[in-house]
Design a protein around this motif. Structure first.
Motif, PDB file in Angstrom:
ATOM      1  N   ASP A 216      -5.237   0.008   3.068  1.00 56.32           N
ATOM      2  CA  ASP A 216      -3.835   0.012   3.449  1.00 56.32           C
ATOM      3  C   ASP A 216      -2.955  -0.428   2.278  1.00 56.32           C
ATOM      4  N   PRO A 217      -1.708   0.022   2.265  1.00 54.02           N
ATOM      5  CA  PRO A 217      -0.804  -0.310   1.156  1.00 54.02           C
ATOM      6  C   PRO A 217      -0.169  -1.692   1.316  1.00 54.02           C
ATOM      7  N   GLN A 218       0.244  -2.260   0.176  1.00 53.77           N
ATOM      8  CA  GLN A 218       1.049  -3.480   0.136  1.00 53.77           C
ATOM      9  C   GLN A 218       2.125  -3.250  -0.925  1.00 53.77           C
ATOM     10  N   CYS A 219       3.069  -2.397  -0.616  1.00 54.75           N
ATOM     11  CA  CYS A 219       3.998  -1.853  -1.607  1.00 54.75           C
ATOM     12  C   CYS A 219       5.375  -2.503  -1.496  1.00 54.75           C
ATOM     13  N   GLY A 220       5.678  -3.376  -2.448  1.00 51.97           N
ATOM     14  CA  GLY A 220       6.965  -4.046  -2.425  1.00 51.97           C
ATOM     15  C   GLY A 220       7.147  -4.934  -1.210  1.00 51.97           C
ATOM     16  N   THR A 221       6.041  -5.457  -0.687  1.00 50.67           N
ATOM     17  CA  THR A 221       6.071  -6.228   0.561  1.00 50.67           C
ATOM     18  C   THR A 221       6.097  -7.727   0.300  1.00 50.67           C
ATOM     19  N   PRO A 222       6.466  -8.520   1.311  1.00 48.40           N
ATOM     20  CA  PRO A 222       6.439  -9.977   1.158  1.00 48.40           C
ATOM     21  C   PRO A 222       5.052 -10.564   1.425  1.00 48.40           C
TER      22      PRO A 222
ATOM     23  N   ALA B 281      -5.770   8.802   7.159  1.00 49.31           N
ATOM     24  CA  ALA B 281      -4.719   9.060   6.179  1.00 49.31           C
ATOM     25  C   ALA B 281      -3.348   9.002   6.842  1.00 49.31           C
ATOM     26  N   HIS B 282      -3.239   9.576   8.018  1.00 53.06           N
ATOM     27  CA  HIS B 282      -1.970   9.561   8.752  1.00 53.06           C
ATOM     28  C   HIS B 282      -1.535   8.122   9.053  1.00 53.06           C
ATOM     29  N   VAL B 283      -2.465   7.283   9.468  1.00 52.99           N
ATOM     30  CA  VAL B 283      -2.152   5.886   9.780  1.00 52.99           C
ATOM     31  C   VAL B 283      -1.676   5.152   8.530  1.00 52.99           C
ATOM     32  N   LEU B 284      -2.376   5.360   7.421  1.00 51.30           N
ATOM     33  CA  LEU B 284      -2.024   4.657   6.190  1.00 51.30           C
ATOM     34  C   LEU B 284      -0.700   5.143   5.633  1.00 51.30           C
ATOM     35  N   LEU B 285      -0.425   6.430   5.721  1.00 54.91           N
ATOM     36  CA  LEU B 285       0.850   6.949   5.247  1.00 54.91           C
ATOM     37  C   LEU B 285       1.998   6.477   6.137  1.00 54.91           C
ATOM     38  N   ALA B 286       1.721   6.271   7.429  1.00 53.68           N
ATOM     39  CA  ALA B 286       2.746   5.706   8.310  1.00 53.68           C
ATOM     40  C   ALA B 286       3.057   4.266   7.922  1.00 53.68           C
ATOM     41  N   GLN B 287       2.025   3.499   7.562  1.00 58.42           N
ATOM     42  CA  GLN B 287       2.259   2.137   7.072  1.00 58.42           C
ATOM     43  C   GLN B 287       3.112   2.161   5.808  1.00 58.42           C
ATOM     44  N   LEU B 288       2.781   3.078   4.905  1.00 57.10           N
ATOM     45  CA  LEU B 288       3.550   3.191   3.672  1.00 57.10           C
ATOM     46  C   LEU B 288       4.995   3.556   3.977  1.00 57.10           C
TER      47      LEU B 288
ATOM     48  N   ARG C 147       1.791  17.407   4.806  1.00 56.18           N
ATOM     49  CA  ARG C 147       3.166  17.763   4.436  1.00 56.18           C
ATOM     50  C   ARG C 147       4.169  16.974   5.268  1.00 56.18           C
ATOM     51  N   ALA C 148       3.897  16.857   6.562  1.00 57.10           N
ATOM     52  CA  ALA C 148       4.814  16.117   7.442  1.00 57.10           C
ATOM     53  C   ALA C 148       4.857  14.636   7.081  1.00 57.10           C
ATOM     54  N   ASP C 149       3.689  14.044   6.803  1.00 54.46           N
ATOM     55  CA  ASP C 149       3.650  12.620   6.473  1.00 54.46           C
ATOM     56  C   ASP C 149       4.317  12.331   5.136  1.00 54.46           C
ATOM     57  N   ILE C 150       4.141  13.226   4.166  1.00 55.15           N
ATOM     58  CA  ILE C 150       4.762  13.025   2.858  1.00 55.15           C
ATOM     59  C   ILE C 150       6.267  13.224   2.946  1.00 55.15           C
ATOM     60  N   LEU C 151       6.704  14.214   3.710  1.00 58.21           N
ATOM     61  CA  LEU C 151       8.142  14.408   3.907  1.00 58.21           C
ATOM     62  C   LEU C 151       8.767  13.170   4.542  1.00 58.21           C
ATOM     63  N   ALA C 152       8.042  12.546   5.457  1.00 63.44           N
ATOM     64  CA  ALA C 152       8.562  11.332   6.105  1.00 63.44           C
ATOM     65  C   ALA C 152       8.789  10.218   5.090  1.00 63.44           C
ATOM     66  N   LEU C 153       7.944  10.137   4.058  1.00 63.52           N
ATOM     67  CA  LEU C 153       8.145   9.153   2.998  1.00 63.52           C
ATOM     68  C   LEU C 153       9.453   9.412   2.263  1.00 63.52           C
TER      69      LEU C 153
ATOM     70  N   CYS D  87       9.459  -0.726  -1.563  1.00 59.89           N
ATOM     71  CA  CYS D  87       8.494   0.260  -2.067  1.00 59.89           C
ATOM     72  C   CYS D  87       9.197   1.489  -2.639  1.00 59.89           C
ATOM     73  N   SER D  88       8.883   1.825  -3.887  1.00 57.74           N
ATOM     74  CA  SER D  88       9.550   2.940  -4.562  1.00 57.74           C
ATOM     75  C   SER D  88       8.620   4.079  -4.937  1.00 57.74           C
ATOM     76  N   GLY D  89       7.328   3.946  -4.677  1.00 58.92           N
ATOM     77  CA  GLY D  89       6.396   5.018  -5.004  1.00 58.92           C
ATOM     78  C   GLY D  89       4.977   4.562  -4.758  1.00 58.92           C
ATOM     79  N   ALA D  90       4.068   5.539  -4.647  1.00 60.28           N
ATOM     80  CA  ALA D  90       2.688   5.191  -4.332  1.00 60.28           C
ATOM     81  C   ALA D  90       1.741   6.275  -4.804  1.00 60.28           C
TER      82      ALA D  90
END
Length: 632
Positions: free
Chosen positions: A503-509, A568-575, A618-624, A584-587
């Protein structure tokens, strides 16, 4: 002995029976007929393996410094291993032991050698230079795009030059050694220790001790070799920076630095000349292009450049874009052409089961990039490897941002406590400069990465990445610097870059072991995450037992492709949530393809199975992107 070593052994035994080799000469003169070239069966093939042929990579290798008068030397050469450095004092005469395909890694099936553990080696070929070809162009240049790791070059028995650095091009003026109108002999002595202790050199993921995330090495002449005929004071390089405002700063370098009048033409589609700008060589000049169309992932607009000094002419290209870092709605962001653009793409190793470091064809190399683009990605992180220049040209044309790593000095797994000494650190920093100066012309490259996860990084003060960052900014002030992607962050560079699996920890506290807290003064970035795996069928798997045994080391294994895509869908939703809520500015998703014992790619290693459900991704990346757009 590995499976493919057995194949090579059997092949050599049978070939030796058919054509005995005379090894009696102390000067290594071997007058026998070399073992003929044929591609050996790699442990795993790709759809392009059988399309390689004997004239590989026929394209001009330098799209940003193109001349009409050039000649490829790619094809069948001869090869033999050497006993050590002392052989430089008595180069072998005549034909070498066996034929080899150039460019290639000698460890690969495509090379026709498929031999591991060789540290010293010879390569040889011949070439002709006709007087018609050199008419009006008295200087002959011999170009090597990359030789891993040290190359000593002989032309007609004369030492023509030496180069160190396994990822970078070099050019030799061989005019005084060439016989025009007759056959010329070319020999290259290569020394490549990879990570054999006590060696400590930039080598990326290559290792002589393969283990899961450490892969088969590449030794030898692994990128194109070619000749050019040029005038005495030829154009040796171009520096062109075109920004979002239509302003262009350029320098045309010549080899003698004797000033010449120069014309630079900017050309649009349909060969429409937008302007001709006159200046003097070896001096920086500038001009403005009104209403220049900007380069971006959505609109990868490129303009041709023609440079003429009256005695020399080259073709090139550029794209108008500006990369910077600034605060957008209270958050430090990477900014492209004045707009915060969320960067999302894959960790891209650039490994191939048939060619190791060498893609079998340009089309094969571009297939990976086109797949990423088709899924909606706008970025690729080139992971501790430097590709042929045609890779970056493809990213320029496709509209893929490139985060470019410097190949690391990480040692063999058996000596992980080793750190570089002063000379080794100086060599690393020299090669960082080669990376920046040789590749800074490509619009797609937006970030330079110095260290990955502390590999080869000195972690006690003085913190060399601070000085290296400053030096990169001197050489190239137009891009961002990610000084330390993952782990040992001492505040250098533009990024606060975290690695975390799965799972990601992108720009998080919050943050975890081996990560530094998010620094809001810099860009919050997820340098690596994901890594969820799926074991493919045996026909799509690297069939080396040592690699297979490491599959359980994958960060997470999924029983089937449905589970792989769900995770992958779950992790991209977390991101996506971290983009919407935090800094978070990129991953960077791990990874484009499987590699040997790693089975967490969007593609299998043979590129025959696409794991990613295209509609879902495509849908998950567009959501980002939409979450990022809402923030800035």
């Amino acid at each position: 002995m590995t499976f493919y070593s057995v194949l090579v052994f059997v092949f050599l035994v049978l070939s030796a029976a058919a054509a005995p080799i005379n090894n009696t000469s102390n000067s290594h003169s071997r007058r026998h007929t070399p073992i003929p070239y044929r591609p050996l069966n790699p442990p795993l093939s790709t759809p392009w393996t059988e399309k390689v042929g004997t004239s590989p990579w026929p394209q001009h290798p330098r799209p940003q410094l193109y001349r009409e008068t050039w000649k490829s030397l790619n094809g069948i050469w001869t090869y033999q291993s050497a006993s050590g450095q002392a052989e430089l004092n008595s180069p072998p005469a005549g034909l070498l032991a066996q034929e080899v395909l150039i460019p290639s890694c000698i460890e690969s099936g495509l090379s026709g050698v498929m031999e591991s553990g060789v540290m010293y080696m010879w390569f040889a070929t011949t070439f002709d230079v006709s007087s018609n070809w050199t008419f009006g162009q008295p200087t002959i240049l011999l170009n090597f795009e990359a030789v891993d790791y040290e190359a000593t070059v002989f032309v007609n028995g004369n030492k023509a030059g030496f180069h160190r650095g396994g990822y970078f091009r070099f050019t030799l003026d061989i005019t005084e050694h060439v016989k025009v109108g007759s056959q010329n002999d070319l020999r290259v002595f290569v020394f490549d220790p990879t990570d054999e202790p006590p060696t400590y050199i930039p080598h990326g993921k290559q290792t002589r001790y393969t283990s899961h995330i450490w892969y088969t090495p590449c030794s030898g002449i692994w990128q194109s070799v070619w000749l050019e005929a040029v005038p005495t004071n030829y154009i040796s390089g171009l520096e062109v920076v075109a920004d979002m405002n239509g302003d262009v700063a350029a320098t045309v370098h010549t080899i003698t630095q004797t000033p010449l009048p120069v014309e630079m033409s900017l050309v649009d589609e349909g060969d429409v000349v937008l302007g001709i700008f006159r200046a003097t060589t070896d001096k920086k000049f500038s001009f403005h292009v009104p209403s220049a169309k900007l380069w971006s992932p959505d609109t990868p607009k490129l303009y041709k450049i023609v440079v003429n000094t009256q005695i020399d002419a080259v073709g090139s290209y550029t794209g108008f874009r500006t990369i910077s870092s600034r605060v957008v709605k209270g958050v430090q962001r990477p900014v492209l052409n004045g707009k915060f653009v969320f960067q999302f793409g894959t960790l891209d190793q650039g490994y191939w089961p048939d060619g190791i470091y060498v893609p079998p064809t340009v089309e094969a190399m571009e297939y990976d990039l086109q797949l990423l683009k088709s899924l909606g990605m706008n970025m690729v992180r080139k992971h501790i490897k430097v590709e042929p220049h045609l890779f970056y040209h493809a990213c320029d044309r496709l509209g893929l941002l490139v985060i470019q790593d410097m190949p690391s000095m990480h040692p063999a797994p058996s000596v992980l406590s080793t750190a570089p000494n002063a000379d080794q650190q100086a060599e690393f920093e020299r090669e960082v400069e080669l990376l920046v100066t040789q590749f800074k012309g490509y619009p797609c490259i937006v970030t330079w990465v110095i260290y990955n996860e502390g590999w080869g990084q000195l972690t006690d003060p003085y913190y060399p990445e601070i000085g290296i960052t400053a030096r990169i900014r001197e050489l190239d002030p137009t891009r961002l610097v990610d000084a330390t992607t993952g782990w040992w962050d001492h505040g250098a560079g533009d990024f606060s870059d975290n690695h975390h699996y799965a799972d990601p920890q992108c720009g998080t506290p919050w943050y975890s072991l081996n990560s530094a807290p998010y620094d809001p003064a810099r860009i919050g970035f997820q340098g690596e995450f994901g890594g969820v795996g799926h074991r493919p069928e045996m026909e799509n798997l690297w069939p080396i037992q040592q690699a297979i045994d490491t599959i359980p080391q994958t960060y997470e294994l999924n029983a089937d492709l449905a589970a792989f895509n769900y995770r992958a869908h779950v992790l991209l939703a977390q991101l996506r949530d971290q983009v919407a809520l935090y800094g978070c500015s990129g991953a960077v998703w791990t990874q484009t393809t499987d590699v040997e014992g790693e089975v967490n790619g969007l593609l299998t290693y043979d590129r025959r199975v696409v794991r990613a459900n295209a509609t879902q991704w495509r849908a998950d990346i567009l959501a980002l992107y939409l979450a990022a757009e809402a923030r800035g």
